[in-house]
Scaffold this motif. Structure first.
Motif, PDB file in Angstrom:
ATOM      1  N   SER A   6       0.821  -1.213   0.000  1.00 51.31           N
ATOM      2  CA  SER A   6       0.000   0.000   0.000  1.00 51.31           C
ATOM      3  C   SER A   6       0.857   1.266   0.000  1.00 51.31           C
ATOM      4  N   SER A   7       2.030   1.226   0.604  1.00 53.44           N
ATOM      5  CA  SER A   7       2.890   2.415   0.566  1.00 53.44           C
ATOM      6  C   SER A   7       3.477   2.621  -0.826  1.00 53.44           C
ATOM      7  N   ILE A   8       3.818   1.537  -1.512  1.00 52.94           N
ATOM      8  CA  ILE A   8       4.315   1.641  -2.881  1.00 52.94           C
ATOM      9  C   ILE A   8       3.219   2.173  -3.798  1.00 52.94           C
ATOM     10  N   LEU A   9       2.005   1.632  -3.657  1.00 50.16           N
ATOM     11  CA  LEU A   9       0.885   2.099  -4.470  1.00 50.16           C
ATOM     12  C   LEU A   9       0.550   3.557  -4.176  1.00 50.16           C
ATOM     13  N   ALA A  10       0.642   3.950  -2.919  1.00 47.06           N
ATOM     14  CA  ALA A  10       0.356   5.346  -2.561  1.00 47.06           C
ATOM     15  C   ALA A  10       1.320   6.285  -3.270  1.00 47.06           C
ATOM     16  N   VAL A  11       2.599   5.956  -3.254  1.00 46.61           N
ATOM     17  CA  VAL A  11       3.597   6.810  -3.912  1.00 46.61           C
ATOM     18  C   VAL A  11       3.367   6.834  -5.419  1.00 46.61           C
ATOM     19  N   LEU A  12       3.087   5.687  -6.022  1.00 47.14           N
ATOM     20  CA  LEU A  12       2.856   5.639  -7.461  1.00 47.14           C
ATOM     21  C   LEU A  12       1.620   6.440  -7.863  1.00 47.14           C
ATOM     22  N   PHE A  13       0.528   6.301  -7.117  1.00 45.79           N
ATOM     23  CA  PHE A  13      -0.683   7.063  -7.420  1.00 45.79           C
ATOM     24  C   PHE A  13      -0.467   8.559  -7.207  1.00 45.79           C
TER      25      PHE A  13
END
Length: 71
Positions: free
Chosen positions: A5-12
């Motif tokens: 979720s932290s990786i997805l948050a940064v990507l989004f």
């Protein structure tokens, strides 16, 4: 350990920021006449950025309550 979720948050957040900046940069471009005058890059950039914020908030909340080990 870095969670998904932290990786997805940064990507989004990055993608939403890029889309929003492109929408602001092309504010008065005639290509928006095809979409009834809506600046869809700016709109969807804001939506994607907001989803990234939600992922980030969810990651912070989840990190606050550690998972109990199964015995």
């Amino acid at each position: 350990m870095i969670s998904l979720s932290s990786i997805l948050a940064v990507l989004f957040l990055i993608l939403g920021l890029i889309l929003s900046l492109y929408g602001v940069w092309t504010w008065s471009d005639p290509m928006y006449e095809k979409s009834l005058g809506w600046n869809l890059n700016l709109v969807w950039g804001g939506v994607v950025f907001f989803v990234g914020v939600l992922f980030g908030i969810g990651n912070r909340i989840f990190a606050r309550f550690p998972k109990e080990p199964n015995l």
